[in-house]
Design a protein around this motif. Structure first.
Motif, short mmCIF file in Angstrom:
data_model
loop_
_atom_site.label_atom_id
_atom_site.label_comp_id
_atom_site.label_asym_id
_atom_site.label_seq_id
_atom_site.Cartn_x
_atom_site.Cartn_y
_atom_site.Cartn_z
N TYR A 30 0.53 3.91 1.26
CA TYR A 30 -0.58 4.27 2.13
C TYR A 30 -1.72 3.23 2.11
O TYR A 30 -2.19 2.83 3.16
N ILE A 31 -2.19 2.84 0.96
CA ILE A 31 -3.39 2.02 0.82
C ILE A 31 -3.07 0.54 1.00
O ILE A 31 -2.20 0.00 0.33
N ILE A 32 -3.83 -0.10 1.90
CA ILE A 32 -3.76 -1.55 2.05
C ILE A 32 -4.79 -2.18 1.12
O ILE A 32 -4.49 -3.12 0.41
N GLU A 33 -6.02 -1.64 1.13
CA GLU A 33 -7.09 -2.22 0.33
C GLU A 33 -8.07 -1.15 -0.12
O GLU A 33 -8.45 -0.28 0.66
N ASP A 34 -8.46 -1.21 -1.37
CA ASP A 34 -9.48 -0.36 -1.96
C ASP A 34 -10.78 -1.16 -1.91
O ASP A 34 -10.94 -2.13 -2.65
N LEU A 35 -11.71 -0.77 -1.03
CA LEU A 35 -12.90 -1.58 -0.78
C LEU A 35 -14.05 -1.30 -1.75
O LEU A 35 -14.62 -2.21 -2.32
N ASP A 36 -14.43 -0.04 -1.88
CA ASP A 36 -15.50 0.34 -2.81
C ASP A 36 -15.33 1.81 -3.17
O ASP A 36 -14.27 2.38 -2.93
N GLU A 37 -16.38 2.43 -3.72
CA GLU A 37 -16.25 3.80 -4.22
C GLU A 37 -16.02 4.85 -3.13
O GLU A 37 -15.62 5.97 -3.43
N SER A 38 -16.24 4.50 -1.87
CA SER A 38 -16.05 5.50 -0.81
C SER A 38 -15.29 4.99 0.42
O SER A 38 -15.25 5.67 1.43
N HIS A 39 -14.67 3.81 0.32
CA HIS A 39 -13.96 3.25 1.47
C HIS A 39 -12.58 2.72 1.06
O HIS A 39 -12.45 2.05 0.03
N LEU A 40 -11.60 3.02 1.91
CA LEU A 40 -10.24 2.52 1.75
C LEU A 40 -9.75 2.05 3.11
O LEU A 40 -10.18 2.55 4.13
N VAL A 41 -8.81 1.11 3.11
CA VAL A 41 -8.10 0.75 4.33
C VAL A 41 -6.69 1.29 4.15
O VAL A 41 -5.99 0.96 3.19
N ILE A 42 -6.29 2.16 5.07
CA ILE A 42 -5.01 2.84 5.03
C ILE A 42 -4.12 2.28 6.13
O ILE A 42 -4.60 1.99 7.23
N LYS A 43 -2.82 2.16 5.86
CA LYS A 43 -1.87 1.72 6.89
C LYS A 43 -1.97 2.65 8.09
O LYS A 43 -1.91 3.87 7.95
N ASP A 44 -2.17 2.05 9.26
CA ASP A 44 -2.43 2.81 10.47
C ASP A 44 -1.34 3.83 10.79
O ASP A 44 -1.62 4.95 11.19
N ASN A 45 -0.09 3.46 10.56
CA ASN A 45 1.01 4.36 10.89
C ASN A 45 1.24 5.44 9.83
O ASN A 45 2.10 6.30 10.02
N MET A 46 0.45 5.44 8.75
CA MET A 46 0.63 6.41 7.68
C MET A 46 -0.54 7.40 7.57
O MET A 46 -0.53 8.27 6.71
N VAL A 47 -1.54 7.29 8.43
CA VAL A 47 -2.73 8.13 8.34
C VAL A 47 -2.38 9.61 8.50
O VAL A 47 -2.84 10.45 7.70
N ALA A 48 -1.60 9.97 9.48
CA ALA A 48 -1.26 11.38 9.71
C ALA A 48 -0.49 11.95 8.52
O ALA A 48 -0.75 13.08 8.08
N GLN A 49 0.44 11.18 7.99
CA GLN A 49 1.22 11.64 6.83
C GLN A 49 0.32 11.80 5.61
O GLN A 49 0.46 12.76 4.85
N LEU A 50 -0.62 10.89 5.43
CA LEU A 50 -1.55 10.98 4.30
C LEU A 50 -2.44 12.21 4.44
O LEU A 50 -2.69 12.91 3.46
N LYS A 51 -2.91 12.50 5.65
CA LYS A 51 -3.73 13.70 5.88
C LYS A 51 -2.96 14.96 5.49
O LYS A 51 -3.50 15.86 4.84
N THR A 52 -1.70 15.02 5.88
CA THR A 52 -0.86 16.18 5.55
C THR A 52 -0.71 16.33 4.04
O THR A 52 -0.87 17.43 3.50
N GLU A 53 -0.43 15.23 3.36
CA GLU A 53 -0.26 15.27 1.91
C GLU A 53 -1.57 15.62 1.22
O GLU A 53 -1.59 16.39 0.24
N LEU A 54 -2.68 15.10 1.72
CA LEU A 54 -4.00 15.41 1.14
C LEU A 54 -4.33 16.89 1.30
O LEU A 54 -4.80 17.54 0.35
N GLU A 55 -4.09 17.45 2.48
CA GLU A 55 -4.33 18.87 2.71
C GLU A 55 -3.48 19.73 1.77
O GLU A 55 -3.95 20.72 1.22
N LYS A 56 -2.24 19.31 1.57
CA LYS A 56 -1.34 20.03 0.66
C LYS A 56 -1.89 20.01 -0.77
O LYS A 56 -1.93 21.04 -1.43
N ARG A 57 -2.34 18.84 -1.22
CA ARG A 57 -2.90 18.73 -2.58
C ARG A 57 -4.18 19.55 -2.72
O ARG A 57 -4.41 20.16 -3.75
N LEU A 58 -5.02 19.54 -1.70
CA LEU A 58 -6.27 20.29 -1.76
C LEU A 58 -6.00 21.79 -1.82
O LEU A 58 -6.68 22.51 -2.55
#
Length: 76
Positions: A30-58
């Motif tokens: 998922y992660i291309i780059e960890d920029l700072d304490e509140s910003h990440l660059v995520i692979k564009d084609n993986m954003v929806a899948q990451l949202k689903t996984e994040l909601e599941k974990r939450l």
């Protein structure tokens, strides 16, 4: 040769960021780059899948809040 990866900038709370990093640490997909304490660059084609996984974990980590409106009444 330089390769470019299309990404999406994600801004989130540090607590959510740590969950995203935890999800990414399993397969590094998922992660291309960890920029700072509140910003990440995520692979564009993986954003929806990451949202689903994040909601599941939450949902797993945050208990359901039930309506306890009856508990506010005085007991006699």
């Amino acid at each position: 040769m330089v390769r470019a990866i299309k990404g999406t900038l994600v801004e989130c709370d540090p607590s959510i960021k740590s969950i995203i990093i935890s999800i990414d640490s399993e397969n590094n997909e998922y992660i291309i780059e960890d920029l700072d304490e509140s910003h990440l660059v995520i692979k564009d084609n993986m954003v929806a899948q990451l949202k689903t996984e994040l909601e599941k974990r939450l949902k797993e980590n945050v208990p359901d809040v039930e309506d306890d409106s009856d508990s506010d009444q005085d007991v006699k």
